[in-house]
Design an enzyme around this catalytic site. Sequence first.
Site, short mmCIF file in Angstrom:
data_model
loop_
_atom_site.label_atom_id
_atom_site.label_comp_id
_atom_site.label_asym_id
_atom_site.label_seq_id
_atom_site.Cartn_x
_atom_site.Cartn_y
_atom_site.Cartn_z
N GLY A 188 12.58 59.37 18.85
CA GLY A 188 13.31 60.16 17.97
C GLY A 188 14.85 61.40 17.89
O GLY A 188 15.60 60.32 18.81
N GLY A 228 9.88 45.27 5.47
CA GLY A 228 8.75 44.42 6.73
C GLY A 228 9.87 44.58 7.72
O GLY A 228 10.67 45.03 8.18
N ALA A 263 12.63 52.33 8.17
CA ALA A 263 13.27 51.79 9.47
C ALA A 263 14.84 51.49 10.09
O ALA A 263 15.36 50.72 10.48
CB ALA A 263 13.94 50.14 7.83
N ALA A 264 14.95 52.88 10.92
CA ALA A 264 15.38 53.26 11.49
C ALA A 264 15.31 52.60 13.30
O ALA A 264 16.19 52.32 13.75
CB ALA A 264 15.58 55.26 11.83
N GLY A 265 14.20 52.67 13.18
CA GLY A 265 13.87 51.43 14.39
C GLY A 265 14.23 50.50 14.19
O GLY A 265 14.54 49.90 14.96
N ASP A 266 13.93 49.85 13.23
CA ASP A 266 14.32 48.78 13.41
C ASP A 266 15.61 47.98 12.89
O ASP A 266 15.98 47.37 13.28
CB ASP A 266 13.63 47.60 11.81
CG ASP A 266 12.05 47.71 12.10
OD1 ASP A 266 11.65 47.24 12.54
OD2 ASP A 266 11.52 47.74 10.87
#
Length: 333
Positions: free
Chosen positions: A214, A39, A242-245
């Site tokens: 990216g 999430g 989840a890299a962005g989160d």
Amino acid sequence: MTAIAVLGSTNMDLVAYVSKAPRLGETVTGRDFRTVPGGKGANQAVAAARCGAEVVMIGAVGADGFGVRLRSALTGAGVETAALRTVEGASGTAHITVDDEGGNSIIVIPGANALVTSLEPGDAARIGSADSLLLQLELPLEAVLAGALAARAHGVRTILTPAPAQPLPAELLAATDLLVPNEHEAAALTGLTDVHLAAAALLQDVPEVVVTLGAAGVLYAARGREPLSVPAPRVRAVDTTAAGDTFVGALAVALGEGRPMPDALRWASAAAALSVQRPGAQDSMPTRSQTDAFARSGRRPEPGPPPAPGARTGPDRADAPGNGSRPPAGGAS
């Protein structure tokens, strides 16, 4: 210690690993399956906590087994869950396919998240005591707006990840201090595919923008300042979920500590780069000491031509709810 409030989603990620994602109407055989807490809201909360912040999570889980696991995962990461309510029905789920190149596709079923339509008593005070409020768009917009307005009323920095991409009300943008879309979300919000033009257009609504790209790194733009591009470390991506989160959570910590934006962006990119080298969402997120060590190593992109569009070498690029906006190769997207 930096204090961060997160108003957002908690989902159980149901992850299938395949050599190549199936096309429409196609059936493929996978090699592994996992259920892992995720999430976008919970991911950002865990990322910030692992990077050293004091974090409170505001949201909801269902009265089911997934809800128990989701709450346990947050508390295990050091996140305060007193404001994470339990509601009747199912918890949110994200159905994720991850291919051999680390790319993913995701279907999110909101579940309990859809019932978070306003702040509960005490939530505004929790937001008011934080240095930053992290918001995403996996909760109903009315709840996101209520959180942003509470933060604005208390002078708290609001950081909004506009994912999944959707039209944003002017009132929400007016209460946002820092907008962090990936390149696809920036294009969806502005209708412009050139990232520099999209960032400039977004500055008409918010004072600061970070567009994650990216493998190409990140682009920072602010009113009255020259744009800044920060390259991403070059790493081999195993799973960009989840890299962005991870990037957003780490960035919030760095900014809360008063780091200059260029340093904060590099440090957050280092955290995201570490996360894509491991499978899973929250399980892939690095600790503060790991991020510090990687950032000190001075990893920079290897010489040579830039990665081809869509190359998976760092934070992910897709607009994936369960994973958050994707970061740069090794970074955030």
